[in-house]
Design a protein around this motif. Structure first.
Motif, PDB file in Angstrom:
ATOM      1  N   GLU A  96      43.897  51.626  40.330  1.00 22.48           N
ATOM      2  CA  GLU A  96      43.049  52.818  40.064  1.00 22.48           C
ATOM      3  C   GLU A  96      42.344  52.727  38.447  1.00 22.48           C
ATOM      4  O   GLU A  96      41.349  53.178  38.405  1.00 22.48           O
ATOM      5  CB  GLU A  96      44.038  53.854  40.317  1.00 22.48           C
ATOM      6  CG  GLU A  96      44.593  54.183  41.778  1.00 22.48           C
ATOM      7  CD  GLU A  96      45.780  54.977  41.477  1.00 22.48           C
ATOM      8  OE1 GLU A  96      46.098  55.654  40.618  1.00 22.48           O
ATOM      9  OE2 GLU A  96      46.214  55.539  42.836  1.00 22.48           O
ATOM     10  N   GLU A  97      43.409  52.263  37.584  1.00 22.72           N
ATOM     11  CA  GLU A  97      42.741  52.174  36.303  1.00 22.72           C
ATOM     12  C   GLU A  97      41.534  51.477  36.225  1.00 22.72           C
ATOM     13  O   GLU A  97      40.557  51.706  35.586  1.00 22.72           O
ATOM     14  CB  GLU A  97      43.759  51.957  35.365  1.00 22.72           C
ATOM     15  CG  GLU A  97      44.774  53.019  34.844  1.00 22.72           C
ATOM     16  CD  GLU A  97      45.795  52.639  34.043  1.00 22.72           C
ATOM     17  OE1 GLU A  97      45.896  51.255  33.700  1.00 22.72           O
ATOM     18  OE2 GLU A  97      46.007  53.572  33.226  1.00 22.72           O
ATOM     19  N   ALA A  98      41.521  50.095  36.875  1.00 22.13           N
ATOM     20  CA  ALA A  98      40.588  49.160  36.577  1.00 22.13           C
ATOM     21  C   ALA A  98      39.412  49.463  37.366  1.00 22.13           C
ATOM     22  O   ALA A  98      38.152  49.537  36.948  1.00 22.13           O
ATOM     23  CB  ALA A  98      41.047  48.055  37.272  1.00 22.13           C
ATOM     24  N   VAL A  99      39.576  50.225  38.597  1.00 24.81           N
ATOM     25  CA  VAL A  99      38.484  50.640  39.315  1.00 24.81           C
ATOM     26  C   VAL A  99      37.797  51.863  38.707  1.00 24.81           C
ATOM     27  O   VAL A  99      36.388  51.776  38.529  1.00 24.81           O
ATOM     28  CB  VAL A  99      38.711  50.858  41.006  1.00 24.81           C
ATOM     29  CG1 VAL A  99      37.585  51.716  41.608  1.00 24.81           C
ATOM     30  CG2 VAL A  99      39.151  49.703  41.680  1.00 24.81           C
ATOM     31  N   ALA A 100      38.441  52.697  37.979  1.00 29.35           N
ATOM     32  CA  ALA A 100      37.904  54.008  37.316  1.00 29.35           C
ATOM     33  C   ALA A 100      37.176  53.297  36.156  1.00 29.35           C
ATOM     34  O   ALA A 100      36.106  54.062  35.946  1.00 29.35           O
ATOM     35  CB  ALA A 100      39.148  54.794  37.013  1.00 29.35           C
ATOM     36  N   LEU A 133      33.753  52.158  37.166  1.00 29.94           N
ATOM     37  CA  LEU A 133      33.012  53.029  37.804  1.00 29.94           C
ATOM     38  C   LEU A 133      32.513  54.003  36.421  1.00 29.94           C
ATOM     39  O   LEU A 133      31.244  54.684  36.463  1.00 29.94           O
ATOM     40  CB  LEU A 133      33.306  53.929  38.812  1.00 29.94           C
ATOM     41  CG  LEU A 133      33.892  53.477  40.071  1.00 29.94           C
ATOM     42  CD1 LEU A 133      34.687  54.182  40.937  1.00 29.94           C
ATOM     43  CD2 LEU A 133      32.494  52.875  40.774  1.00 29.94           C
ATOM     44  N   ARG A 134      33.284  54.138  35.391  1.00 33.59           N
ATOM     45  CA  ARG A 134      32.999  54.885  34.646  1.00 33.59           C
ATOM     46  C   ARG A 134      32.091  54.378  33.336  1.00 33.59           C
ATOM     47  O   ARG A 134      31.051  55.257  32.759  1.00 33.59           O
ATOM     48  CB  ARG A 134      34.124  55.345  33.791  1.00 33.59           C
ATOM     49  CG  ARG A 134      34.316  56.236  32.529  1.00 33.59           C
ATOM     50  CD  ARG A 134      35.418  56.701  32.057  1.00 33.59           C
ATOM     51  NE  ARG A 134      36.356  55.513  31.580  1.00 33.59           N
ATOM     52  CZ  ARG A 134      37.333  55.167  32.165  1.00 33.59           C
ATOM     53  NH1 ARG A 134      37.834  55.674  33.320  1.00 33.59           N
ATOM     54  NH2 ARG A 134      38.121  54.056  31.805  1.00 33.59           N
ATOM     55  N   ASP A 135      32.101  52.908  33.406  1.00 35.27           N
ATOM     56  CA  ASP A 135      31.224  52.541  32.274  1.00 35.27           C
ATOM     57  C   ASP A 135      30.473  51.389  32.892  1.00 35.27           C
ATOM     58  O   ASP A 135      30.911  50.335  33.095  1.00 35.27           O
ATOM     59  CB  ASP A 135      32.352  51.782  31.098  1.00 35.27           C
ATOM     60  CG  ASP A 135      31.495  51.068  29.871  1.00 35.27           C
ATOM     61  OD1 ASP A 135      30.360  51.044  29.914  1.00 35.27           O
ATOM     62  OD2 ASP A 135      32.247  50.865  29.064  1.00 35.27           O
ATOM     63  N   ARG A 136      29.107  51.542  33.014  1.00 34.61           N
ATOM     64  CA  ARG A 136      28.152  50.683  33.762  1.00 34.61           C
ATOM     65  C   ARG A 136      27.832  49.624  32.805  1.00 34.61           C
ATOM     66  O   ARG A 136      27.753  48.490  33.421  1.00 34.61           O
ATOM     67  CB  ARG A 136      26.956  51.545  33.976  1.00 34.61           C
ATOM     68  CG  ARG A 136      27.232  52.783  34.841  1.00 34.61           C
ATOM     69  CD  ARG A 136      27.756  52.220  36.131  1.00 34.61           C
ATOM     70  NE  ARG A 136      27.215  51.243  36.993  1.00 34.61           N
ATOM     71  CZ  ARG A 136      27.727  50.245  38.034  1.00 34.61           C
ATOM     72  NH1 ARG A 136      28.991  50.464  38.289  1.00 34.61           N
ATOM     73  NH2 ARG A 136      26.986  49.480  38.619  1.00 34.61           N
ATOM     74  N   LYS A 137      27.807  49.750  31.633  1.00 34.65           N
ATOM     75  CA  LYS A 137      27.736  48.509  30.734  1.00 34.65           C
ATOM     76  C   LYS A 137      28.729  47.483  30.968  1.00 34.65           C
ATOM     77  O   LYS A 137      28.376  46.413  31.106  1.00 34.65           O
ATOM     78  CB  LYS A 137      27.548  48.882  29.260  1.00 34.65           C
ATOM     79  CG  LYS A 137      27.095  47.957  28.343  1.00 34.65           C
ATOM     80  CD  LYS A 137      26.707  48.501  27.109  1.00 34.65           C
ATOM     81  CE  LYS A 137      26.460  47.341  25.924  1.00 34.65           C
ATOM     82  NZ  LYS A 137      26.260  47.729  24.658  1.00 34.65           N
TER      83      LYS A 137
END
Length: 378
Positions: free
Chosen positions: A317-321, A324-328
């Protein structure tokens, strides 16, 4: 050179991941000017299932995507091995072939002796069903191509082969590449088959539950999903897309932001170091990848740089989030993963390895032949 390849199916990838690699290596050989003939059985289960589903354009799509590839159908009882292999230089027989065919080709090799003959294993049956592999008569084969070191060692340790080489699968980068300007259709995509409960628990822990918790727009493609599995996907808000031809995968990856890799239990526990072909293809397409645990004992990748690794549901969950949160960060991860594929893991790299093996065998055979002809020194 002329390569004759006996595989389960070139045309159908319905629950048949090996078709992906076969198409890639056949294309690469043709591009280098070699002749290639691929043979598949008339009653192959993958093609039968694809036809049974009556999916529009399922066969025509293959011929449009791979106009240079052709499959020749045969019946194991009727095939004229002598005629088929008369001018062959290299013959590869995949482990999803009938043991009778494997034996028939081996006996022909013993009589003729003019071509290199290799057995190719890309499955976990050597561990999960060793009796089925032991039935293959490899006495007259020059060696085994195994898609992982641990599998290669099994063939040698059990005396199934006197020679074996590690020959990992890889990405066909002519097909698997970034596809820009595709419409955005969701957050997470996963492409894989349900199949035999070999990863049911892992799918729940590393895919279904995280998607449900994070409320991600998610789509899954694959086959052999029973009604109970479809109910679980529906409950998690996951869209099920059914069978997806493999040559359409790059276009679908381009419509989502992240994908995951969830190894089947037999590979993770008994065959460490074998990721299967899916991660190669995902990384080649330039989509960020988060993997459930698997032990990269052969150092194929750099976990944490080429892709992220999640050991628990919470870490997934943390890795996927984070992706998704940081496009760079996501773009950097995807670029690094693709760079590793282009540097080490394309079908062109695997053909280089195959040609080196063939040269090694021909030199060895030539040396043996010379030593037999030389008179003994008295």
């Amino acid at each position: 050179m002329k390569f004759v390849l006996f595989y389960h199916s070139l045309i159908s990838d319905w629950n048949h991941g090996n078709a992906h690699f076969l198409r890639g290596i056949a294309t690469e050989l043709l591009q280098r000017g070699h002749r290639v003939e691929v043979y598949e059985p008339t009653d192959g289960w993958s093609l039968q299932n694809l036809r049974a589903e009556r999916l529009p354009g399922s066969l025509m799509g293959f011929f449009e995507a791979y106009p240079q590839l052709l499959s020749r159908f045969y019946n194991v009882d009727d095939i004229d091995i002598g005629a088929v292999l008369a001018d062959a230089d290299v013959v590869i027989v995949h482990e999803w072939n009938d043991p009778a065919l494997v034996k028939k080709i081996g006996r022909h090799r013993a009589r003729s002796g003019h071509y290199v003959l290799l057995f190719h294993d890309t499955h976990h049956r050597a561990v999960t069903d060793p009796e089925s592999i032991a039935r293959y008569d490899l006495e007259h084969y020059d060696g085994v191509l195994a898609f992982g070191k641990v599998l290669r060692d099994i063939y040698l340790d059990r005396g199934w082969a006197s020679r074996a080489w590690t020959w990992h699968e890889a990405a066909d980068t002519r097909v698997f590449r970034p596809m820009p300007r595709e419409p955005d259709e969701g957050d997470l995509i996963w492409i894989g088959n349900w199949g035999d409960d070999e990863r049911t628990r892992e799918l729940k822990e590393f895919l279904i539950d995280p998607v449900k918790t994070l409320k991600l727009r998610t789509r899954i493609y694959g086959v052999r999903y029973p009604a109970r599995a479809l109910d679980v996907l529906s409950d998690a808000g996951i869209e099920y897309g059914g069978w997806l031809p493999n040559y359409e995968v790059p276009r679908m990856f381009a419509r989502f932001k992240v994908t995951v890799h969830i190894p089947r239990r037999p590979y993770r526990r008994a065959l460490p170091g074998i990721p299967t072909i899916r991660p190669f293809e995902a990384l080649a397409c330039g989509i960020p990848l988060v993997s459930a645990p698997w032990d990269d004992v052969e150092g194929l990748f750099t976990p944490g740089r080429d892709f992220l690794v999640a050991r628990t549901r919470h870490e997934m969950e943390e890795a996927v989030a984070a992706v998704l949160r940081d496009r760079k960060f996501a773009q950097s991860l995807a670029a690094q993963g693709r760079a590793t594929i282009l540097r080490r893991h394309t079908c062109a790299h695997r053909i280089d390895e195959l040609l080196d093996i063939c040269r090694e065998l021909r030199l060895s055979r030539s040396a043996e032949h010379k030593s037999r002809k030389e008179p003994a020194v008295t």
